[in-house]
Design an enzyme around this catalytic site. Sequence first.
Site, mmCIF file in Angstrom:
data_model
loop_
_atom_site.group_PDB
_atom_site.id
_atom_site.type_symbol
_atom_site.label_atom_id
_atom_site.label_comp_id
_atom_site.label_asym_id
_atom_site.label_seq_id
_atom_site.Cartn_x
_atom_site.Cartn_y
_atom_site.Cartn_z
ATOM 1 N N GLN A 189 0.848 -1.189 0.000
ATOM 2 C CA GLN A 189 0.000 0.000 0.000
ATOM 3 C C GLN A 189 0.886 1.243 0.000
ATOM 4 O O GLN A 189 1.734 1.412 0.882
ATOM 5 C CB GLN A 189 -0.894 -0.031 1.232
ATOM 6 C CG GLN A 189 -1.439 1.309 1.694
ATOM 7 C CD GLN A 189 -2.466 1.909 0.765
ATOM 8 O OE1 GLN A 189 -2.128 2.752 -0.060
ATOM 9 N NE2 GLN A 189 -3.702 1.478 0.878
ATOM 10 N N GLY A 200 -23.263 3.968 7.132
ATOM 11 C CA GLY A 200 -22.704 2.749 6.569
ATOM 12 C C GLY A 200 -21.597 3.055 5.570
ATOM 13 O O GLY A 200 -21.251 4.217 5.327
ATOM 14 N N GLY A 240 -8.867 0.980 -0.704
ATOM 15 C CA GLY A 240 -9.888 1.248 0.301
ATOM 16 C C GLY A 240 -9.454 0.959 1.732
ATOM 17 O O GLY A 240 -10.302 0.750 2.601
ATOM 18 N N GLU A 241 -8.137 0.986 1.982
ATOM 19 C CA GLU A 241 -7.671 0.666 3.337
ATOM 20 C C GLU A 241 -8.201 1.663 4.359
ATOM 21 O O GLU A 241 -8.491 1.300 5.497
ATOM 22 C CB GLU A 241 -6.141 0.629 3.395
ATOM 23 C CG GLU A 241 -5.614 0.248 4.776
ATOM 24 C CD GLU A 241 -4.118 0.018 4.826
ATOM 25 O OE1 GLU A 241 -3.558 0.097 5.937
ATOM 26 O OE2 GLU A 241 -3.509 -0.248 3.766
ATOM 27 N N ARG A 298 -11.130 3.178 4.390
ATOM 28 C CA ARG A 298 -12.496 2.773 4.720
ATOM 29 C C ARG A 298 -12.505 1.555 5.633
ATOM 30 O O ARG A 298 -13.320 1.444 6.557
ATOM 31 C CB ARG A 298 -13.277 2.480 3.434
ATOM 32 C CG ARG A 298 -13.929 3.678 2.796
ATOM 33 C CD ARG A 298 -14.331 3.401 1.362
ATOM 34 N NE ARG A 298 -13.203 3.503 0.445
ATOM 35 C CZ ARG A 298 -13.144 2.918 -0.739
ATOM 36 N NH1 ARG A 298 -14.154 2.162 -1.161
ATOM 37 N NH2 ARG A 298 -12.098 3.079 -1.514
#
Length: 292
Positions: A49, A70, A90-91, A93
């Site tokens: 990442q 959500g 999307g780490e 999130r």
Amino acid sequence: MPSKFGLGKGLADLKNEMGNSPEISVLAGGERVVVRNIPIAQIAPNPDQPRKTFADSELADLAASIREKGVLQPILVRLGGAQQYEIIAGERRWRASRLAGLPEIPALVKNVATENAMEIALIENVQRENLNPLEEGAAYKNLMEKCGYAHKDISRLIGKSESYIRNIMRLETLPESVKKMVVSGEISASHARAIAVAENPDELARQIVGRGLSVADTESLVKSVPRSSKSRFFQANSLPPETVAKYAKKLKSAVGANVKIRERKGGAGDITIHFESRKHLEEIAEVICRGK
């Protein structure tokens, strides 16, 4: 802006179109992939990442939003070992959802190779401007070392010039004290690039802050001080990055695995071969032994 990888639609759009089912099959980039709710405990971050820093305040704000509304857009993962999943994009999130106490998170499950996962992660972060300059330069270096890319390949991938990429990667040579000043915003990346070639970047960085020097002032100052002997040595003696990338790509093609080449002083160095499983290791060993 719609993503070239087919990730432009939010989860709410997909549910409206296809219903609130446990798994939603969607077409992304010409390939059928599945959106499913995955236990957060079964998901691991990607070691490649590009983004290494996540501000606690930002994560707390996003976690509060996730508790109320959500996760509005699924993360992107690929299947890892032992039925675990590895994040491609999307780490942030995922971290915020974990902080919010969610047991599961919606995710697009896509089958992609390691180098493609690195590409997607880099593109997502660059497009969202999530990376600080040091993270960005490290990500480019990682792609060159692990995937055999040259500067021109990364230039085409992210749509920035080769000179921009070279300048960002130059920040890697700075001492840790100066890198911290860049991350904290005490000095800009432009200031840092200017002093990276100097013998005394620590002292110059302190002058930039203390005297409030502009980038133009800094560049003029650098011309009057000695250049880094380390910089001169590697310019004169190291293999060009394009040559190292060419060798890595050639070896990758020969053994069927990602290859990392690291050159050291005097022309010596290391070659690292990455394998995905024990079976893959056996296949690599057979290829190498056949070449004897």
